[in-house]
Scaffold this active site. Structure first.
Site, mmCIF file in Angstrom:
data_model
loop_
_atom_site.group_PDB
_atom_site.id
_atom_site.type_symbol
_atom_site.label_atom_id
_atom_site.label_comp_id
_atom_site.label_asym_id
_atom_site.label_seq_id
_atom_site.Cartn_x
_atom_site.Cartn_y
_atom_site.Cartn_z
ATOM 1 N N ARG A 48 35.204 -3.238 -24.994
ATOM 2 C CA ARG A 48 34.967 -4.286 -25.788
ATOM 3 C C ARG A 48 33.464 -4.959 -25.207
ATOM 4 N NH1 ARG A 48 36.132 -9.234 -25.009
ATOM 5 N NH2 ARG A 48 38.216 -8.551 -23.863
ATOM 6 N N TYR A 102 25.625 -5.682 -50.868
ATOM 7 C CA TYR A 102 26.913 -4.715 -51.028
ATOM 8 C C TYR A 102 28.143 -5.900 -51.194
ATOM 9 C CZ TYR A 102 31.044 -2.415 -48.722
ATOM 10 O OH TYR A 102 32.212 -1.976 -48.357
ATOM 11 N N ASP A 174 20.241 -4.471 -44.511
ATOM 12 C CA ASP A 174 21.548 -3.602 -44.793
ATOM 13 C C ASP A 174 20.663 -2.136 -45.081
ATOM 14 O OD1 ASP A 174 23.338 -1.719 -45.361
ATOM 15 O OD2 ASP A 174 24.826 -3.421 -46.073
ATOM 16 N N LYS A 199 28.948 5.669 -43.843
ATOM 17 C CA LYS A 199 28.267 6.409 -44.804
ATOM 18 C C LYS A 199 27.162 7.601 -44.498
ATOM 19 C CE LYS A 199 30.337 3.297 -46.950
ATOM 20 N NZ LYS A 199 29.811 1.845 -47.350
#
Ligand SMILES: *Cc1c(COP(=O)(O)O)cnc(C)c1O
Length: 391
Positions: A48, A102, A174, A199
């Protein structure tokens, strides 16, 4: 971490490899440990904290791909987007976002920001002045997405970078649809680049991940929030993503070539009303895309003849599969009206230029002739049924 001067395929294959000193294996070993002995007081390795061996190595590859000083990998594209945005916004701040965005980003801003007292404005158009006119005294961030979903609109990166610098704002993009193979926004003055690695980086429809790349200073700021929000990616998936990115350069270049070929074919087709692809000279963003992209990408949209049923067309395809996601090696289609933009009102869709017969097409790496044959047989089926239904 220095910037790499290697070509994209070499970066994809080699940058950030972990050398297997023990057995001299060809690939990066996978370190699944969540617990590491303290090397010294400053280095506390923990998943983390985004600093396990595999996370650090893959971050170097992604930073090199985006010509950035540093990068971080997240558990999803939305974890990357939400963390990057919240790292630079607090109560009382304002953000300007591009109108064509998006859906997940739009929902995050629209559903969550008012809870944190963050103000936001969406642009009305995509011209640089559409962004500048929305800037207020408390604006801190400007957010763009190009090419956009689903109409592949192109936003001027250099102009947005300039506006952001002039007003002292952080600019974010993005960059998912382009991938780092086709577009490197930092070279045009954008400060922070975000990807849904689900993607093109993943590319095989089997990984959900995200990434952010920027200066070391910006990444430090993002890290301080990220470790509290906890959106890190499992080392196993980090390792899979490294493997996927090794072939991203050749995959995306093959997808660019297929998409260009198909876009030209469909554009000349009697039964296709319109094709939206930045690689076509008739696309309104073609010149801009030529100036800021190295390839026009594997995404396009097209409108069927108005008398044809988009849903029947999708069902009639056999090689090309209807799918919500995109950018895999396999070709997929989606009807924005029936899927990604189904919750919008018909007026809102019309306002965004999304016709009912619009088909979003994620072009894969299959042989272009096989894709054309599949489209032709599907058109034949809907042609016959549209003739029957209008009789
Ligand atoms: C898929 C996608 C996202 C969100 O990514 P997830 O990995 O699903 O969280 C963000 N932006 C764009 C352009 C996308 O296509």
């Amino acid at each position: 971490m220095g910037k790499s001067n290697k070509g994209v395929n070499t970066i994809c294959t080699h940058v950030g490899e972990i050398h297997d000193e023990q057995f001299k294996g060809a690939i990066s070993p996978l370190y699944m440990s969540t617990s590491y002995a303290f090397e010294d007081v400053d280095v506390k390795r923990y998943p983390r904290y985004f600093n396990t061996p595999n996370q650090v190595a893959l971050s170097q590859k992604i930073a090199a791909l985006e010509h950035a000083e540093a990068a971080m990998i997240f558990g999803s594209g939305m974890a990357a987007i939400s963390t990057a945005l919240l790292a630079f916004l607090q109560a009382g701040d304002h953000i300007v976002l591009q109108k064509a965005l998006y859906g997940g980003t739009y929902n995050f801003v629209n559903e969550e920001f008012s809870k944190y007292g963050i103000e936001f404005s969406f642009t009305e158009g995509l011209e640089p002045q559409d962004f500048e006119s929305k800037i207020k005294d408390n604006t801190k961030v400007i957010f763009v997405e190009t090419p956009s979903n689903p109409l592949l609109t192109i936003t001027d990166l250099a102009a947005i970078g300039k506006i952001a610098k002039k007003h002292g704002l952080v600019s974010m993009i993005d960059n998912t649809f382009a991938s780092p193979v086709n577009q490197n926004p930092l070279d045009f003055g954008i400060e922070i680049v975000i990807h849904s690695a689900t993607k093109y980086m993943g590319g095989h429809s089997d990984i959900c991940a995200g990434a952010v790349a920027s200066t070391a200073e910006n990444m430090e700021r993002i890290f301080h929030l990220a470790k509290n929000l906890g959106g890190s990616l499992s080392d196993y998936t980090v390792w899979l993503l490294e493997r996927s990115i090794k072939t991203m350069g050749i995959r995306v270049k093959a997808q660019n070539a297929n998409a260009q070929y198909l876009a030209e074919y469909l554009d000349a087709h009697q039964e296709i009303d319109r094709v939206y692809y930045p690689g076509l000279p008739n696309h309104p963003g073609h010149d801009l895309a030529k100036a800021q992209m190295k390839g026009f990408g594997g995404m396009m949209s097209f409108e069927l003849d108005k008398s044809y049923d988009a849903s029947e067309f999708q069902k009639a395809l056999s090689l090309i599969k209807p799918s919500m996601s995109l950018a895999g090696v396999e070709s997929t289609v989606l009807s924005p009206t029936l899927a990604s933009h189904a919750l919008m009102s018909p007026e809102e869709r019309k306002n965004q230029g999304i016709a009912d017969g619009l088909i979003r097409f994620s072009v894969g790496i299959e042989e272009a002739e096989d894709l054309i044959a599949d489209i032709e047989q599907a058109l034949e089926k809907v042609r016959n049924s549209s003739m029957v239904s209008t009789d």
